[in-house]
Design a protein around this motif. Structure first.
Motif, PDB file in Angstrom:
ATOM      1  N   GLU A   8       0.797  -1.223   0.000  1.00  0.00           N
ATOM      2  CA  GLU A   8       0.000   0.000   0.000  1.00  0.00           C
ATOM      3  C   GLU A   8       0.833   1.279   0.000  1.00  0.00           C
ATOM      4  O   GLU A   8       0.367   2.315  -0.457  1.00  0.00           O
ATOM      5  CB  GLU A   8      -0.944   0.020   1.204  1.00  0.00           C
ATOM      6  N   HIS A   9       2.044   1.242   0.518  1.00  0.00           N
ATOM      7  CA  HIS A   9       2.864   2.456   0.577  1.00  0.00           C
ATOM      8  C   HIS A   9       3.372   2.818  -0.809  1.00  0.00           C
ATOM      9  O   HIS A   9       3.698   1.945  -1.603  1.00  0.00           O
ATOM     10  CB  HIS A   9       4.037   2.275   1.543  1.00  0.00           C
ATOM     11  N   ALA A  27       1.798  -1.436  12.686  1.00  0.00           N
ATOM     12  CA  ALA A  27       1.679  -0.113  12.070  1.00  0.00           C
ATOM     13  C   ALA A  27       2.921   0.123  11.215  1.00  0.00           C
ATOM     14  O   ALA A  27       4.032  -0.185  11.636  1.00  0.00           O
ATOM     15  CB  ALA A  27       1.565   0.975  13.136  1.00  0.00           C
ATOM     16  N   ASP A  34       4.948   9.396   0.517  1.00  0.00           N
ATOM     17  CA  ASP A  34       3.797   8.604   0.943  1.00  0.00           C
ATOM     18  C   ASP A  34       3.017   9.292   2.067  1.00  0.00           C
ATOM     19  O   ASP A  34       1.831   9.538   1.943  1.00  0.00           O
ATOM     20  CB  ASP A  34       4.269   7.222   1.404  1.00  0.00           C
ATOM     21  N   LYS A  36       1.873   8.329   4.968  1.00  0.00           N
ATOM     22  CA  LYS A  36       0.732   7.644   5.577  1.00  0.00           C
ATOM     23  C   LYS A  36       1.175   6.625   6.611  1.00  0.00           C
ATOM     24  O   LYS A  36       2.250   6.049   6.519  1.00  0.00           O
ATOM     25  CB  LYS A  36      -0.095   6.945   4.501  1.00  0.00           C
ATOM     26  N   HIS A  38      -0.246   3.056   7.958  1.00  0.00           N
ATOM     27  CA  HIS A  38      -1.198   1.980   7.696  1.00  0.00           C
ATOM     28  C   HIS A  38      -1.188   1.036   8.892  1.00  0.00           C
ATOM     29  O   HIS A  38      -0.123   0.755   9.473  1.00  0.00           O
ATOM     30  CB  HIS A  38      -0.820   1.188   6.439  1.00  0.00           C
ATOM     31  N   TRP A  40      -2.220  -2.835  10.056  1.00  0.00           N
ATOM     32  CA  TRP A  40      -2.412  -4.138   9.432  1.00  0.00           C
ATOM     33  C   TRP A  40      -2.728  -5.217  10.458  1.00  0.00           C
ATOM     34  O   TRP A  40      -2.129  -5.251  11.525  1.00  0.00           O
ATOM     35  CB  TRP A  40      -1.131  -4.568   8.720  1.00  0.00           C
ATOM     36  N   LYS A  47      -5.632  -4.753   5.632  1.00  0.00           N
ATOM     37  CA  LYS A  47      -5.342  -3.389   6.074  1.00  0.00           C
ATOM     38  C   LYS A  47      -6.560  -2.918   6.850  1.00  0.00           C
ATOM     39  O   LYS A  47      -7.686  -2.966   6.363  1.00  0.00           O
ATOM     40  CB  LYS A  47      -5.072  -2.474   4.887  1.00  0.00           C
ATOM     41  N   ASN A  49      -6.770   0.250   8.666  1.00  0.00           N
ATOM     42  CA  ASN A  49      -7.003   1.693   8.655  1.00  0.00           C
ATOM     43  C   ASN A  49      -5.798   2.387   8.046  1.00  0.00           C
ATOM     44  O   ASN A  49      -4.703   1.825   8.000  1.00  0.00           O
ATOM     45  CB  ASN A  49      -7.248   2.201  10.074  1.00  0.00           C
ATOM     46  N   THR A  50      -5.995   3.626   7.609  1.00  0.00           N
ATOM     47  CA  THR A  50      -4.915   4.457   7.076  1.00  0.00           C
ATOM     48  C   THR A  50      -5.108   5.870   7.594  1.00  0.00           C
ATOM     49  O   THR A  50      -6.229   6.378   7.632  1.00  0.00           O
ATOM     50  CB  THR A  50      -4.942   4.469   5.529  1.00  0.00           C
ATOM     51  N   ASP A  52      -3.486   9.735   6.863  1.00  0.00           N
ATOM     52  CA  ASP A  52      -2.597  10.606   6.097  1.00  0.00           C
ATOM     53  C   ASP A  52      -2.045  11.652   7.056  1.00  0.00           C
ATOM     54  O   ASP A  52      -2.782  12.503   7.546  1.00  0.00           O
ATOM     55  CB  ASP A  52      -3.361  11.268   4.957  1.00  0.00           C
TER      56      ASP A  52
END
Length: 64
Positions: A8-9, A27, A34, A36, A38, A40, A47, A49-50, A52
């Motif tokens: 995802e990154h 985390a 990026d 962010k 994430h 896991w 995943k 949550n994320t 920013d």
């Protein structure tokens, strides 16, 4: 042996932190391009949550 690949990154992962009270929660924090964090579930590979952060993530620490 368990092997998961998280893709995802969009930049280098600069930080990792395992949750001390939930062993399957990881985390990861991304670099400048990026920005962010994430979260896991490493047991399922999902995943959760994320966030920013709007800036590079260079360290992560869990806090209850």
């Amino acid at each position: 042996a368990l092997h998961q690949t998280f893709k995802e990154h969009t930049a280098a992962v600069k930080a990792l932190a395992w949750c001390p009270w939930q062993p399957s929660l990881l985390a990861t924090g991304g670099g400048t391009a990026d920005r962010k964090i994430h979260f896991w579930n490493v047991a399922s590979g999902a995943k959760l949550n994320t966030i920013d952060t709007k800036s590079q993530v260079s360290a992560l620490q869990w806090n209850k």
